[in-house]
Design a protein around this motif. Structure first.
Motif, short mmCIF file in Angstrom:
data_model
loop_
_atom_site.label_atom_id
_atom_site.label_comp_id
_atom_site.label_asym_id
_atom_site.label_seq_id
_atom_site.Cartn_x
_atom_site.Cartn_y
_atom_site.Cartn_z
N PHE A 157 -51.03 -135.89 -39.88
CA PHE A 157 -52.32 -135.62 -39.26
C PHE A 157 -52.88 -134.23 -39.55
N THR A 158 -52.37 -133.55 -40.56
CA THR A 158 -52.94 -132.25 -40.89
C THR A 158 -54.37 -132.44 -41.40
N ASP A 159 -55.21 -131.46 -41.10
CA ASP A 159 -56.62 -131.60 -41.48
C ASP A 159 -57.20 -130.33 -42.10
N MET A 160 -56.34 -129.41 -42.49
CA MET A 160 -56.81 -128.23 -43.21
C MET A 160 -55.66 -127.61 -43.98
N THR A 161 -56.00 -126.73 -44.92
CA THR A 161 -55.00 -126.07 -45.76
C THR A 161 -55.22 -124.57 -45.72
N ILE A 162 -54.13 -123.85 -45.62
CA ILE A 162 -54.16 -122.39 -45.74
C ILE A 162 -53.41 -122.03 -47.01
N SER A 163 -54.10 -121.29 -47.85
CA SER A 163 -53.53 -120.87 -49.13
C SER A 163 -53.15 -119.40 -49.07
N VAL A 164 -52.04 -119.08 -49.70
CA VAL A 164 -51.56 -117.70 -49.79
C VAL A 164 -51.05 -117.50 -51.21
N GLU A 165 -51.36 -116.36 -51.77
CA GLU A 165 -50.89 -116.05 -53.10
C GLU A 165 -49.37 -115.99 -53.12
N GLY A 166 -48.78 -116.60 -54.11
CA GLY A 166 -47.34 -116.50 -54.27
C GLY A 166 -46.52 -117.61 -53.63
N GLY A 167 -47.16 -118.68 -53.21
CA GLY A 167 -46.38 -119.75 -52.60
C GLY A 167 -47.20 -121.02 -52.43
#
Length: 118
Positions: free
Chosen positions: A4-14
């Protein structure tokens, strides 16, 4: 878990983090505003990139939001970076948890951030 996830958080390096808007919004008035209003790109696209944070720090920050604790294996140098995130997003429960954990560590990287939090 990605259910049920509904968003993504992006981080450099992973790898990106799959998150739940409702969890982040409940934890933070900043996330709530960003994710619930169409005027913010993060809300419209259900995607955000956190800059100036390591993947490990964001992982610990999100774990604390979701689980209420920090990993015991977190390196001392990561705590200062983790502590910036709850300050930036006004997640005071994570800030307190991180500061309490940092009190028991003795390394030069965490002295000033710990004192600021207390």
């Amino acid at each position: 878990e990605r259910k049920f996830t509904d968003m993504t958080i992006s981080v450099e390096g992973g790898a990106p983090f799959c998150c739940h808007r409702v969890v982040l919004s409940a934890a933070s008035p900043v996330f709530d505003r960003m994710l619930s209003q169409e005027e913010f790109q993060e809300g419209r696209e259900a995607y955000m990139t956190l800059r100036d944070a390591t993947w490990e720090a964001v992982d610990a920050f999100l774990e604390c939001i979701y689980c209420g604790h920090l990993s015991a294996n977190l390196p001392c140098s990561t705590y200062a970076t983790v502590l910036r995130l709850p300050d930036m997003y006004q997640v005071f429960s994570v800030m307190k948890t991180c500061a309490r954990a940092m009190q028991h560590l003795r390394c030069h990287q965490n002295i000033v951030p710990t004192l600021r939090c207390l």
